[in-house]
Scaffold this active site. Structure first.
Site, PDB file in Angstrom:
ATOM      1  N   GLU A 228       0.821  -1.251  -0.081  1.00  0.00           N
ATOM      2  CA  GLU A 228       0.044  -0.062  -0.235  1.00  0.00           C
ATOM      3  C   GLU A 228       0.748   1.195   0.059  1.00  0.00           C
ATOM      4  O   GLU A 228       1.517   1.393   1.052  1.00  0.00           O
ATOM      5  CB  GLU A 228      -0.841  -0.049   1.198  1.00  0.00           C
ATOM      6  CG  GLU A 228      -1.753   1.364   1.244  1.00  0.00           C
ATOM      7  CD  GLU A 228      -2.389   1.147   2.695  1.00  0.00           C
ATOM      8  OE1 GLU A 228      -2.648   2.572   3.226  1.00  0.00           O
ATOM      9  OE2 GLU A 228      -2.784   0.247   3.350  1.00  0.00           O
TER      10      GLU A 228
ATOM     11  N   ARG B 139       0.592  10.252   0.702  1.00  0.00           N
ATOM     12  CA  ARG B 139       1.012  11.521   1.782  1.00  0.00           C
ATOM     13  C   ARG B 139       2.262  12.385   1.313  1.00  0.00           C
ATOM     14  O   ARG B 139       2.627  13.447   1.988  1.00  0.00           O
ATOM     15  CB  ARG B 139       1.281  10.933   3.176  1.00  0.00           C
ATOM     16  CG  ARG B 139       0.043  10.177   3.981  1.00  0.00           C
ATOM     17  CD  ARG B 139       0.760   9.624   5.143  1.00  0.00           C
ATOM     18  NE  ARG B 139      -0.135   8.300   5.408  1.00  0.00           N
ATOM     19  CZ  ARG B 139       0.181   7.296   6.405  1.00  0.00           C
ATOM     20  NH1 ARG B 139       1.281   7.659   7.158  1.00  0.00           N
ATOM     21  NH2 ARG B 139      -0.813   6.388   6.904  1.00  0.00           N
TER      22      ARG B 139
ATOM     23  N   THR C 292      -4.233   6.318   2.348  1.00  0.00           N
ATOM     24  CA  THR C 292      -4.828   7.735   2.390  1.00  0.00           C
ATOM     25  C   THR C 292      -5.784   8.315   1.352  1.00  0.00           C
ATOM     26  O   THR C 292      -5.300   9.358   0.956  1.00  0.00           O
ATOM     27  CB  THR C 292      -3.499   8.442   2.887  1.00  0.00           C
ATOM     28  OG1 THR C 292      -2.447   7.662   3.518  1.00  0.00           O
ATOM     29  CG2 THR C 292      -3.953   9.612   3.783  1.00  0.00           C
TER      30      THR C 292
ATOM     31  N   LYS D 284     -10.748  -2.019   6.858  1.00  0.00           N
ATOM     32  CA  LYS D 284      -9.425  -2.094   7.651  1.00  0.00           C
ATOM     33  C   LYS D 284     -10.042  -1.427   9.168  1.00  0.00           C
ATOM     34  O   LYS D 284     -10.398  -0.516   9.314  1.00  0.00           O
ATOM     35  CB  LYS D 284      -8.655  -0.724   7.083  1.00  0.00           C
ATOM     36  CG  LYS D 284      -7.459  -0.401   7.915  1.00  0.00           C
ATOM     37  CD  LYS D 284      -6.438   0.377   7.306  1.00  0.00           C
ATOM     38  CE  LYS D 284      -7.150   2.057   7.144  1.00  0.00           C
ATOM     39  NZ  LYS D 284      -6.108   2.819   6.705  1.00  0.00           N
TER      40      LYS D 284
END
Length: 211
Positions: free
Chosen positions: A45, A49, A73, A133
């Site tokens: 993943e 960011r 994110t 998640k």
């Protein structure tokens, strides 16, 4: 079950540890992908960011075609479209909002949304999300929370992430409702920036050895 859910489940069965990557420079993408692949990692993943996040996804997919690379994110419709255009095969978000869900446009199977409570998990399942998640896992109750959720919600599968240490991995993976565990310390931002590829491979191999 959608193709991507089947693909993720199959990959996680082989290697249920998912590095959550914060990569500052796209120049690190290819050697990082190769270091993870050398350890047997099957899913990664890449968080959005950093300014190069999207370029990193594209470069990692080219460098290691066998690695399933997703975007983390993901917070907005713009993130969804940009990540998919960059080649992300799945999406991860810390939670879910009406705007983000609307932006998915029926592509809920691509997203692993963060949940912290039974009500959130039930809501996401009703909306069509197939994998969830638990986030932040340590704050949301960790292994005891997953054990509690397994009884009334046995059909839901989780990828706990957030506050999990290397020593916690085995206990998390022992839970029947956990399909994978995510962590940013598997390949830390500092190690990636320093090019510590052998160290990253070693950590990942160590984690996957008992899996």
């Amino acid at each position: 079950m959608s193709d991507i859910v089947q693909k993720l489940d199959a990959a996680a069965k082989k290697a249920p540890v998912v590095p959550v990557l914060v990569v500052d420079s796209a120049a690190s993408a290819a050697p990082l992908a190769q270091a993870l692949e050398a350890a047997g990692v099957t899913i990664a993943e890449v968080t959005l960011r950093t300014a190069d996040g999207l370029k990193v996804i594209e470069a990692m997919r080219k460098a290691a075609p066998g690695l399933i690379v997703g975007a983390g994110t993901v917070l907005s419709g713009r993130d969804v479209e940009a990540a998919l255009a960059a080649g992300a095969e799945f999406l991860v978000s810390p939670g879910m909002s009406p705007g983000l869900r609307a932006a998915l446009g029926g592509r809920e199977q691509l997203m692993i949304p963060g949940v912290a409570t039974a009500s959130e998990a039930m809501t996401r399942a009703e909306e069509g999300f197939r994998r969830l998640k638990l986030f932040p896992a340590a704050v949301a109750g960790g292994v005891p929370a997953l054990k509690s959720l397994a009884g009334p919600l046995p059909h839901l599968k989780f990828m706990p992430t957030g506050g999990i240490t290397e020593g916690d991995v085995v206990s998390y993976l022992a839970q029947p409702n956990v399909f994978a565990v995510g962590g940013s310390w598997i390949a830390s931002q500092a190690d990636i920036a320093a090019g510590n590829w052998d160290k990253i491979t070693g950590i990942a191999k160590r984690l996957l050895a008992p899996a």
